[in-house]
Write an enzyme that holds these catalytic residues in place. Structure first.
Site, PDB file in Angstrom:
ATOM      1  N   HIS A  76      35.673  17.170  -7.227  1.00  0.00           N
ATOM      2  CA  HIS A  76      36.772  16.742  -6.357  1.00  0.00           C
ATOM      3  C   HIS A  76      37.982  16.373  -7.211  1.00  0.00           C
ATOM      4  O   HIS A  76      37.894  15.514  -8.077  1.00  0.00           O
ATOM      5  CB  HIS A  76      36.346  15.558  -5.486  1.00  0.00           C
ATOM      6  CG  HIS A  76      35.508  15.969  -4.317  1.00  0.00           C
ATOM      7  ND1 HIS A  76      35.520  15.323  -3.106  1.00  0.00           N
ATOM      8  CD2 HIS A  76      34.651  17.021  -4.167  1.00  0.00           C
ATOM      9  CE1 HIS A  76      34.697  15.938  -2.271  1.00  0.00           C
ATOM     10  NE2 HIS A  76      34.155  16.962  -2.896  1.00  0.00           N
ATOM     11  N   TYR A 205      39.470   7.568   2.691  1.00  0.00           N
ATOM     12  CA  TYR A 205      39.349   6.117   2.819  1.00  0.00           C
ATOM     13  C   TYR A 205      40.376   5.687   3.860  1.00  0.00           C
ATOM     14  O   TYR A 205      41.583   5.871   3.641  1.00  0.00           O
ATOM     15  CB  TYR A 205      39.662   5.430   1.489  1.00  0.00           C
ATOM     16  CG  TYR A 205      38.619   5.643   0.416  1.00  0.00           C
ATOM     17  CD1 TYR A 205      37.619   4.706   0.202  1.00  0.00           C
ATOM     18  CD2 TYR A 205      38.634   6.785  -0.376  1.00  0.00           C
ATOM     19  CE1 TYR A 205      36.658   4.898  -0.785  1.00  0.00           C
ATOM     20  CE2 TYR A 205      37.667   6.984  -1.367  1.00  0.00           C
ATOM     21  CZ  TYR A 205      36.695   6.035  -1.560  1.00  0.00           C
ATOM     22  OH  TYR A 205      35.739   6.229  -2.537  1.00  0.00           O
ATOM     23  N   PRO A 297      30.724  -0.915  -2.296  1.00  0.00           N
ATOM     24  CA  PRO A 297      30.797   0.520  -2.615  1.00  0.00           C
ATOM     25  C   PRO A 297      32.180   1.148  -2.494  1.00  0.00           C
ATOM     26  O   PRO A 297      32.329   2.340  -2.763  1.00  0.00           O
ATOM     27  CB  PRO A 297      29.820   1.148  -1.610  1.00  0.00           C
ATOM     28  CG  PRO A 297      29.636   0.148  -0.535  1.00  0.00           C
ATOM     29  CD  PRO A 297      29.935  -1.193  -1.086  1.00  0.00           C
ATOM     30  N   LYS A 301      31.623   2.624  -7.562  1.00  0.00           N
ATOM     31  CA  LYS A 301      31.381   2.218  -8.945  1.00  0.00           C
ATOM     32  C   LYS A 301      29.941   1.765  -9.243  1.00  0.00           C
ATOM     33  O   LYS A 301      29.604   1.540 -10.406  1.00  0.00           O
ATOM     34  CB  LYS A 301      32.337   1.067  -9.327  1.00  0.00           C
ATOM     35  CG  LYS A 301      33.783   1.501  -9.454  1.00  0.00           C
ATOM     36  CD  LYS A 301      34.015   2.277 -10.727  1.00  0.00           C
ATOM     37  CE  LYS A 301      35.325   3.008 -10.756  1.00  0.00           C
ATOM     38  NZ  LYS A 301      35.239   4.451 -10.537  1.00  0.00           N
ATOM     39  N   TYR A 389      39.538   5.175 -10.699  1.00  0.00           N
ATOM     40  CA  TYR A 389      38.616   5.877  -9.805  1.00  0.00           C
ATOM     41  C   TYR A 389      37.803   6.928 -10.559  1.00  0.00           C
ATOM     42  O   TYR A 389      36.592   7.072 -10.339  1.00  0.00           O
ATOM     43  CB  TYR A 389      39.391   6.527  -8.647  1.00  0.00           C
ATOM     44  CG  TYR A 389      38.505   6.988  -7.523  1.00  0.00           C
ATOM     45  CD1 TYR A 389      38.114   6.098  -6.518  1.00  0.00           C
ATOM     46  CD2 TYR A 389      38.018   8.294  -7.462  1.00  0.00           C
ATOM     47  CE1 TYR A 389      37.279   6.503  -5.487  1.00  0.00           C
ATOM     48  CE2 TYR A 389      37.186   8.710  -6.438  1.00  0.00           C
ATOM     49  CZ  TYR A 389      36.821   7.814  -5.452  1.00  0.00           C
ATOM     50  OH  TYR A 389      35.988   8.204  -4.434  1.00  0.00           O
TER      51      TYR A 389
HETATM   52  C1  LIG Z   1      22.496   0.779   0.667  1.00  0.00           C
HETATM   53  C2  LIG Z   1      23.209   1.084  -0.622  1.00  0.00           C
HETATM   54  C3  LIG Z   1      24.275   2.005  -0.633  1.00  0.00           C
HETATM   55  C4  LIG Z   1      24.943   2.274  -1.821  1.00  0.00           C
HETATM   56  N1  LIG Z   1      25.993   3.150  -1.806  1.00  0.00           N
HETATM   57  C5  LIG Z   1      26.652   3.385  -2.962  1.00  0.00           C
HETATM   58  C6  LIG Z   1      27.760   4.256  -3.003  1.00  0.00           C
HETATM   59  O1  LIG Z   1      28.156   4.833  -1.989  1.00  0.00           O
HETATM   60  N2  LIG Z   1      28.387   4.437  -4.186  1.00  0.00           N
HETATM   61  C7  LIG Z   1      27.958   3.832  -5.349  1.00  0.00           C
HETATM   62  O2  LIG Z   1      28.522   4.053  -6.421  1.00  0.00           O
HETATM   63  N3  LIG Z   1      26.913   3.007  -5.337  1.00  0.00           N
HETATM   64  C8  LIG Z   1      26.262   2.784  -4.174  1.00  0.00           C
HETATM   65  N4  LIG Z   1      25.215   1.944  -4.180  1.00  0.00           N
HETATM   66  C9  LIG Z   1      24.827   1.372  -5.442  1.00  0.00           C
HETATM   67  C10 LIG Z   1      23.968   2.344  -6.238  1.00  0.00           C
HETATM   68  O3  LIG Z   1      23.056   2.964  -5.407  1.00  0.00           O
HETATM   69  C11 LIG Z   1      23.285   1.522  -7.326  1.00  0.00           C
HETATM   70  O4  LIG Z   1      24.309   1.027  -8.171  1.00  0.00           O
HETATM   71  C12 LIG Z   1      22.257   2.310  -8.118  1.00  0.00           C
HETATM   72  O5  LIG Z   1      21.146   2.613  -7.328  1.00  0.00           O
HETATM   73  C13 LIG Z   1      21.824   1.483  -9.328  1.00  0.00           C
HETATM   74  O6  LIG Z   1      20.726   2.081  -9.928  1.00  0.00           O
HETATM   75  P1  LIG Z   1      19.595   1.196 -10.625  1.00  0.00           P
HETATM   76  O7  LIG Z   1      18.627   2.182 -11.165  1.00  0.00           O
HETATM   77  O8  LIG Z   1      20.247   0.237 -11.523  1.00  0.00           O
HETATM   78  O9  LIG Z   1      18.951   0.348  -9.457  1.00  0.00           O
HETATM   79  P2  LIG Z   1      18.092   0.849  -8.210  1.00  0.00           P
HETATM   80  O10 LIG Z   1      18.552   2.180  -7.739  1.00  0.00           O
HETATM   81  O11 LIG Z   1      18.073  -0.281  -7.244  1.00  0.00           O
HETATM   82  O12 LIG Z   1      16.644   1.062  -8.819  1.00  0.00           O
HETATM   83  C14 LIG Z   1      15.818  -0.016  -9.138  1.00  0.00           C
HETATM   84  C15 LIG Z   1      14.379   0.423  -9.013  1.00  0.00           C
HETATM   85  O13 LIG Z   1      13.523  -0.651  -9.397  1.00  0.00           O
HETATM   86  C16 LIG Z   1      12.448  -0.737  -8.495  1.00  0.00           C
HETATM   87  N5  LIG Z   1      11.955  -2.120  -8.515  1.00  0.00           N
HETATM   88  C17 LIG Z   1      12.486  -3.213  -7.921  1.00  0.00           C
HETATM   89  N6  LIG Z   1      11.746  -4.292  -8.164  1.00  0.00           N
HETATM   90  C18 LIG Z   1      10.725  -3.881  -8.937  1.00  0.00           C
HETATM   91  C19 LIG Z   1       9.618  -4.550  -9.505  1.00  0.00           C
HETATM   92  N7  LIG Z   1       9.435  -5.861  -9.322  1.00  0.00           N
HETATM   93  N8  LIG Z   1       8.747  -3.841 -10.237  1.00  0.00           N
HETATM   94  C20 LIG Z   1       8.929  -2.509 -10.435  1.00  0.00           C
HETATM   95  N9  LIG Z   1       9.962  -1.815  -9.899  1.00  0.00           N
HETATM   96  C21 LIG Z   1      10.850  -2.494  -9.158  1.00  0.00           C
HETATM   97  C22 LIG Z   1      13.030  -0.323  -7.165  1.00  0.00           C
HETATM   98  O14 LIG Z   1      12.045   0.132  -6.262  1.00  0.00           O
HETATM   99  C23 LIG Z   1      13.996   0.777  -7.583  1.00  0.00           C
HETATM  100  O15 LIG Z   1      13.415   2.046  -7.542  1.00  0.00           O
HETATM  101  C24 LIG Z   1      24.537   1.645  -3.011  1.00  0.00           C
HETATM  102  C25 LIG Z   1      23.462   0.746  -3.001  1.00  0.00           C
HETATM  103  C26 LIG Z   1      22.812   0.458  -1.825  1.00  0.00           C
HETATM  104  C27 LIG Z   1      21.680  -0.546  -1.847  1.00  0.00           C
END
Ligand SMILES: Cc1cc2nc3c(=O)[nH]c(=O)nc-3n(C[C@H](O)[C@H](O)[C@H](O)COP(=O)(O)OP(=O)(O)OC[C@H]3O[C@@H](n4cnc5c(N)ncnc54)[C@H](O)[C@@H]3O)c2cc1C
Length: 394
Positions: A76, A205, A297, A301, A389
């Site tokens: 994009h 947006y 969101p 970021k 962005y």
């Molecule tokens: C509903 C929602 C919508 C979002 N939309 C956007 C968006 O549009 N744009 C954007 O940039 N970001 C968005 N985000 C944020 C983005 O998805 C996260 O920043 C991203 O998933 C971060 O990745 P992570 O691997 O750090 O954490 P996560 O993706 O949360 O992964 C963490 C993992 O750890 C596991 N876990 C948790 N506790 C334990 C435990 N005790 N033992 C073992 N495993 C465990 C979980 O099951 C999960 O699989 C959104 C988040 C949510 C919740």
């Protein structure tokens, strides 16, 4: 304990942060084990982020998992801001001298990472219950967990807490060793996913009298739309028909007229929160991604900030193991937090500028109006927006 695995890096959480780190380390010959509480299908069923910065896509390429992303992801060059019914184009590529973003769903990123880990025989243990890190300030930290009723243990040099906002890692740090900074917004986003053609080739947006809306997409046959809703609204309050009517009312008339509607295949409400935990290291536990910070969101970021943590941590670990140089590990928290706070500022600013804050005094509302007007009129201001962005450099 009978079921003890020895590894260099024990990673808690099999989301994008944990999987990407284990894949990158593996390519450098550094062994890791990923412990994930959920099943693989559950993790892949979560509909989340979709806009990837250049730094993230480069890291996916470095990890050797970019083939499908490069074939199917959409570049994009810009996006639209709709202010009270009028569209204004933000030309990311022109304003930044060539930078763009890629639209490719987090679900697909995670799927590609799981496939890559599997292909290389990576150790990703699903349904690891009661995960608990121990002896974090010693040179021999370890993690215990239960699987199929059996107690298991991972002995390692370092533990990476990549287990998201609700995970166990951050909670394992003594309270007096960290400071948590938090801002909770007085609204949420109701989002739907529908197998319909996106209303516009780029994201829109939209700020309107009725509240914020976002027209996003995952592909040319899969649309993701959001509307700002009060915090106490429930998904059950929102039939698909009500959602589409409300979305149309927040968009310019000509855009609303083109909107293709259809049944939602996912519908959820996410509260909006800014959160940072400092520092991101305690002893030999390193926090990464949502375990350490959350953004609303609005600026796309969340996932991208997780990727920059992984970039710093990966390089620091490679320097440690290959060259015996631990300066990157020692400065990880400080380095990562500098970029984290910049993403926090940008996400807070986009959120503040584009949403309705029902309890804001009239003065604040006037400032909000003029802030957006200024940004849309000033090339210098739009260049700043575009620079943030597409993602600040790692
Ligand atoms: C509903 C929602 C919508 C979002 N939309 C956007 C968006 O549009 N744009 C954007 O940039 N970001 C968005 N985000 C944020 C983005 O998805 C996260 O920043 C991203 O998933 C971060 O990745 P992570 O691997 O750090 O954490 P996560 O993706 O949360 O992964 C963490 C993992 O750890 C596991 N876990 C948790 N506790 C334990 C435990 N005790 N033992 C073992 N495993 C465990 C979980 O099951 C999960 O699989 C959104 C988040 C949510 C919740």
């Amino acid at each position: 304990m009978a079921n003890t695995i020895k590894t260099k890096v024990g990673i808690i959480g099999g989301g994008p942060s944990g999987l990407l780190l284990s894949q990158l380390l593996d390519l450098k010959g550094i062994d890791s084990v990923v412990l994930e509480r959920r099943t693989r299908d559950y993790v892949l069923g979560r509909i989340r982020a979709g806009v990837l910065e250049q730094g993230f896509t480069d890291l996916m390429r470095e990890a050797g998992v970019a083939e499908r992303m490069d074939a199917e992801g959409e570049i994009h060059n810009g996006f639209e801001i709709s202010d009270m019914g009028r569209l204004h184009h933000i030309d990311l590529k022109g304003l930044t001298g060539g930078d763009t973003v890629m639209v490719y769903g987090q679900t697909e990123v995670t799927r590609d990472l799981y496939d890559a880990r599997e292909a290389r025989g990576g150790k990703v243990i699903h349904e690891a219950m009661d995960v608990q890190p121990h002896d974090l300030t010693s040179d021999a930290p370890y993690i215990t967990y239960t699987r199929d009723g059996e107690k298991c243990r991972v002995d390692c040099d370092f533990i990476v807490g990549a287990d998201g906002f609700h995970g166990v890692s951050r909670k394992s740090i003594p309270e007096d060793q960290i400071t948590e900074y938090e801002k909770v917004y007085p609204f949420g986003w109701l989002g739907i996913l529908s197998e319909t053609k996106p209303v516009h080739p780029e994201l829109i947006y939209a700020r309107s009298e009725r509240g914020f809306a976002l027209c996003s997409l995952r592909s040319q046959v899969l649309s993701r739309y959001y509307v700002q809703v009060p915090l106490d609204d429930k998904v059950e309050d929102w039939s698909d028909e009500r959602f589409w009517d409300e979305l149309k009312a927040r968009l310019p008339e000509d855009v609303a007229a083109k909107l293709e509607t259809g049944p939602s295949i996912e519908k959820s409400i996410a509260p909006l929160r800014s959160f940072v935990c400092e520092p991101m290291r305690y002893g030999n536990l390193f926090l990464a991604g949502d375990a350490a910070h959350i953004v609303p969101p609005t600026g796309a970021k969340g996932l991208n900030s997780a990727a920059s943590d992984i970039y710093y941590l990966y390089h620091a670990m490679v320097a440690h193991y290959d060259e015996g140089d631990s300066t990157g590990l020692d400065s990880y928290s400080e380095t990562a937090l500098r970029r984290v706070w910049k993403a926090q500022r940008f996400s807070w600013w986009m959120t503040s500028m584009l949403h309705n804050f029902p309890d804001n005094p009239d003065f604040d509302r006037k400032i909000q109006n003029i802030e957006l007007e200024y940004f849309l009129e000033s090339e210098a201001a739009r260049a700043s927006l575009a620079e943030n962005y597409v993602g600040l450099p790692f």
